[in-house]
Structure formats: structure tokens, C-alpha cells
Write a protein that holds these residues in place. Structure first.
Motif, PDB file in Angstrom:
ATOM      1  N   VAL A 126      17.043   6.537 -47.377  1.00  0.00           N
ATOM      2  CA  VAL A 126      16.428   7.579 -46.492  1.00  0.00           C
ATOM      3  C   VAL A 126      17.740   8.665 -46.578  1.00  0.00           C
ATOM      4  O   VAL A 126      18.871   8.471 -46.397  1.00  0.00           O
ATOM      5  N   SER A 153      21.777  11.369 -33.185  1.00  0.00           N
ATOM      6  CA  SER A 153      21.440  12.428 -34.224  1.00  0.00           C
ATOM      7  C   SER A 153      21.780  13.625 -34.152  1.00  0.00           C
ATOM      8  O   SER A 153      22.041  14.339 -35.202  1.00  0.00           O
ATOM      9  N   ARG A 181      12.133  10.986 -50.452  1.00  0.00           N
ATOM     10  CA  ARG A 181      11.161  11.438 -49.493  1.00  0.00           C
ATOM     11  C   ARG A 181      10.332  10.301 -48.825  1.00  0.00           C
ATOM     12  O   ARG A 181       9.235  10.104 -48.767  1.00  0.00           O
ATOM     13  N   LYS A 235      17.801   9.889 -30.982  1.00  0.00           N
ATOM     14  CA  LYS A 235      17.765  11.321 -31.133  1.00  0.00           C
ATOM     15  C   LYS A 235      19.198  12.057 -30.509  1.00  0.00           C
ATOM     16  O   LYS A 235      19.826  12.984 -31.239  1.00  0.00           O
ATOM     17  N   ASP A 247      20.178  13.264 -43.291  1.00  0.00           N
ATOM     18  CA  ASP A 247      19.786  13.733 -42.136  1.00  0.00           C
ATOM     19  C   ASP A 247      18.596  13.362 -41.280  1.00  0.00           C
ATOM     20  O   ASP A 247      18.411  13.736 -40.054  1.00  0.00           O
ATOM     21  N   LYS A 248      18.100  12.331 -41.670  1.00  0.00           N
ATOM     22  CA  LYS A 248      17.179  11.345 -41.052  1.00  0.00           C
ATOM     23  C   LYS A 248      17.471   9.771 -40.541  1.00  0.00           C
ATOM     24  O   LYS A 248      16.835   9.439 -39.454  1.00  0.00           O
ATOM     25  N   ARG A 249      18.631   9.746 -40.972  1.00  0.00           N
ATOM     26  CA  ARG A 249      19.072   8.072 -40.796  1.00  0.00           C
ATOM     27  C   ARG A 249      19.290   8.105 -39.324  1.00  0.00           C
ATOM     28  O   ARG A 249      18.599   6.931 -38.830  1.00  0.00           O
ATOM     29  N   GLY A 272      18.179   9.360 -36.599  1.00  0.00           N
ATOM     30  CA  GLY A 272      17.208   9.378 -35.837  1.00  0.00           C
ATOM     31  C   GLY A 272      16.059   8.313 -35.976  1.00  0.00           C
ATOM     32  O   GLY A 272      15.475   7.785 -35.107  1.00  0.00           O
ATOM     33  N   TRP A 273      16.165   7.901 -37.373  1.00  0.00           N
ATOM     34  CA  TRP A 273      15.118   6.624 -37.487  1.00  0.00           C
ATOM     35  C   TRP A 273      15.883   5.311 -36.945  1.00  0.00           C
ATOM     36  O   TRP A 273      15.021   4.378 -36.862  1.00  0.00           O
ATOM     37  N   LYS A 302       6.433   7.760 -43.354  1.00  0.00           N
ATOM     38  CA  LYS A 302       6.090   6.944 -41.867  1.00  0.00           C
ATOM     39  C   LYS A 302       5.824   5.467 -42.491  1.00  0.00           C
ATOM     40  O   LYS A 302       6.240   4.585 -41.460  1.00  0.00           O
TER      41      LYS A 302
END
Length: 411
Positions: A128, A279, A7, A276, A131-133, A135-136, A10
């Protein structure tokens, strides 16, 4: 500052962004005050372009040579190296030692840019959730444009107050402080649980780093070639944008910096936005085609701004440049992370980034020679337009190749 396993928050994202931002500070800062540096050192435009050439040549060699090294080193050790090299480059530039010392500083700055993409991509892959990679990636790759934004605003203001050497000294202190914080943040975030491995005795000695799978090799090479061609236009524009605004459109030194900062600010938003889109499942080739087409239009508007003396056209060209050419890196890195196993991500990232840095190396030197010729900036922007036209052709080929493979798979 502790983060729960799986988790990351930021703070980690901010640490990745600053790691990507640290290396380019010197280059963007000098570009923002290029007219002052050229006058103070008594050098030509081509010699000023050589600073960027040395910087990016060192970065290209570093990315090509240290890909496997990156795969074998701990994340925190690589981050220390990134920030230490960036701070050392700025500290050298703070010494009034002349042009040669500034060339050395530029080389160190380039080496500082050899490691961030590889180590930050690996941190994403290993710390990470999936599902976040992607976008990050858009956010952390915007670190380059954050660097452009901050340096383009800060260096002209600091140079007016404490001189351009003093501006670099402030940059060195800031880079060192950010490095301490970034290393502590990354060290506090644990690795994600690994997939189960086979049961059996471990092999003696360090495990070999496998080569990229054959089905991804073409993609890596294609991304590297595209990055090279696009990179020529990107840095030819970045390095001389402020000088163009000051000399051809009578901007003040500070407003020339603001023009470069505006490109950086738009580039930040563009990289986040394109990230984005990636992603959301968009493929890289059509997005690269769109960006190349917009970049080509931007080069044409730069040319028109000089021909008409229109400041409004210059701001339009800045917007197109920031939204398109500066957004390419996030698409390239997202394609790598999406397609390459974590065990070889450093090497694959290094190859693609080396392609970009190769273009970064050629672009400023060629642009400096062209604007120093009788044709001036008009010839320079024409050359930039040709590089983006080649990008359009390359991206078009990748789109057609992808469609052919999709038809073959459906047959």
C-alpha cells in the motif's frame, strides 16, 4: 479481482479488516450470550472469565513467540493460518462437549489472534502506498470492533433460534468462507517496487531478521506497557458488559447483546476517526492521553449506572467505552508502522500486541473474581477505573518525554 501494482483497492482493505475480525468472533459471541452460557454449563462468573483469560493468554504467547516467524512467512500462508484457527475454534465451540472443550476452543481463538496485526501491518507496508497506510490502519484495526458488533447482534439472535452451539457452527462456516476470499484478494495485489539495494553477491542462507533500531526500542516497550494496562480495562469491560446489562439493569439477553454491539459500532467509528487523526500527523502520546482520560470517565459512568439503575447512564458509558478504550489499538499500531522498518514490523507488532493480550488475559479473570465477591460489579468497575487512571499517568509521562526531546532537538 486483479489490482494494479501500487494501486490497491477497497477489496484489499476489506480483506485486511476481515483478517483482524476473524479471531475475536468466538470471544465476542460468547460474551454477548454470557448469561445463557453460564446457566447452561453451570459455571461461575469467574469460570466464564477464564474462557477469555485462556483465549488472550494463548494470544499473548503467540504474539510474543511468533513475531520472527511472522516476518519469515508469506502473507497468504499466515492468512490461511488465521482463518483456519478461527474457524476451528468456532467449530469446537459448536460441539456440546462441556466447559473443558470450550476452554480448548478459546485457546485456539487466541492463537488465531496472534498473527493478524503483524501480517496486515506488513501487507500495508509492502503493498500500500505510504500516503494511505496510516489511514488504512484505522479501518483495518476496526475489524476487532466489527467482530464485536456482528457477533453481539448475531449470536443472541442465532442462539434463540438454533441454540448457542448452533450459533458457533454458523460462525465457523462464515469464518472459513471469508478466509478463502481474503487469501485470494491479497494474493492478487502485487508488492510495491522495492528501493534499490546494493550490488554484490547474495549471502548464503536466509537473511537474518535485524533487531529494531535502538531509537525505536523505548517506543515499542512503552506502547506494549500502555497496551497491557489499557487491555486489562478493555476486556474486563467487553467480557462482562452484556452480563452487567442483563443482571444489574434487567436488560433482555438480546438487548444485552445490543449494548455490546453498540460499543462495537462506536468503536469502529472511533478507530477510523483516530486513524485519520494519526494519518494527519498527530503524535501518539497526546492522543493516548485523551483516550485514557475518556476511558476513565467511562468507567465512572458504568459505576454510576449500576448505583442508580439508570439505563441512560449505561448507554452513555457504552459510548465512552467504544469511543476511547476501544480506539487505543489503532494508535498503537499506527505508531509502530510509522516508526519501525518493514523488515522488523512483524516482531515489533508482536511485542506491542503481546502487551495488549497480556492485559486482555488479566482483565476478565480479575473482573470475574471481583464481581463474584460481595462487592459485585461496583468493586469491578472501581478496579477498571484504577487501570485507566494508570493509563492517564503513563500517557502523561510519554507526552512530557516527547516535549523534552522536542526542546532538546530545537536547542
Amino acid at each position: 479481482m486483479q489490482a494494479r501494482a501500487g494501486r490497491p483497492g477497497k477489496l484489499l482493505l476489506a480483506a485486511l479488516l476481515t483478517a483482524v475480525a476473524a479471531g475475536p468472533i468466538l470471544n465476542y459471541g460468547l460474551s454477548a450470550i454470557s448469561d445463557l452460557v453460564i446457566t447452561d454449563l453451570g459455571i461461575t462468573e469467574a469460570q466464564f472469565g477464564l474462557l477469555a483469560t485462556v483465549c488472550f493468554a494463548a494470544g499473548a504467547v503467540g504474539n510474543a513467540v511468533f513475531g520472527r516467524f511472522t516476518d519469515r512467512q508469506p502473507d497468504t500462508r499466515l492468512l490461511v493460518l488465521v482463518f483456519a484457527l478461527a474457524a476451528a475454534a468456532l467449530a469446537l465451540a459448536a460441539i456440546p462437549g462441556g466447559y473443558v472443550l470450550l476452554l480448548v476452543a478459546a485457546g485456539l481463538s487466541g492463537l488465531a489472534q496472534s498473527f493478524p496485526n503483524g501480517v496486515t501491518n506488513r501487507i500495508l507496508a509492502e503493498r500500500v502506498p505510504e500516503d494511505k497506510r496510516i489511514g488504512w490502519i484505522g479501518i483495518k484495526q476496526s475489524g476487532v470492533q466489527v467482530s464485536q458488533l456482528v457477533a453481539s447482534l448475531a449470536f443472541p439472535a442465532l442462539a434463540a433460534w438454533i441454540g448457542w452451539h448452533g450459533a458457533n457452527a454458523v460462525g465457523a462456516v462464515v469464518a472459513g468462507a471469508l478466509g478463502v476470499v481474503a487469501v485470494r484478494v491479497v494474493a492478487s495485489v502485487p508488492l510495491l517496487p522495492k528501493a534499490p539495494t546494493r550490488i554484490g553477491p547474495l549471502p548464503a542462507g536466509p537473511a537474518p531478521i535485524p533487531a529494531p533500531p535502538p531509537n525505536t526500542r523505548f517506543l515499542i516497550y512503552a506502547l506494549a506497557v500502555f497496551g497491557f494496562v489499557n487491555g486489562m480495562g478493555v476486556q474486563a469491560t467487553n467480557v462482562y458488559l452484556s452480563l452487567y446489562a442483563v443482571r444489574e439493569l434487567d436488560f433482555t439477553l438480546v438487548m444485552g447483546g445490543v449494548a455490546a454491539a453498540a460499543a462495537g459500532a462506536i468503536g469502529v467509528a472511533a478507530r477510523v476517526g483516530w486513524g485519520k487523526m494519526m494519518s494527519g500527523g498527530m503524535a501518539a502520546p497526546p492522543l493516548l492521553l485523551l483516550l485514557a482520560t475518556l476511558a476513565l470517565a467511562g468507567a465512572g459512568v458504568f459505576l454510576a449506572a449500576g448505583a442508580t439503575g439508570s439505563a441512560a447512564l449505561l448507554w452513555g458509558a457504552v459510548a465512552l467505552h467504544g469511543a476511547s478504550a476501544l480506539g487505543v489499538s489503532v494508535v498503537l499500531m499506527a505508531a509502530v508502522v510509522r516508526s519501525v522498518p518493514a523488515s522488523t514490523i512483524g516482531m515489533a507488532t508482536g511485542m506491542v500486541t503481546a502487551g495488549q493480550f497480556g492485559g486482555f488475559t488479566v482483565g476478565p479473570l480479575a473482573m470475574g473474581a471481583l464481581i463474584g465477591s460481595p462487592g459485585g460489579f461496583a468493586v469491578g468497575w472501581g478496579a477498571v477505573a484504577w487501570t485507566y487512571a494508570l493509563c492517564v499517568a503513563l500517557a502523561g509521562y510519554l507526552v512530557l518525554r516527547r516535549r523534552r526531546k522536542d526542546r532538546e532537538a530545537a536547542a
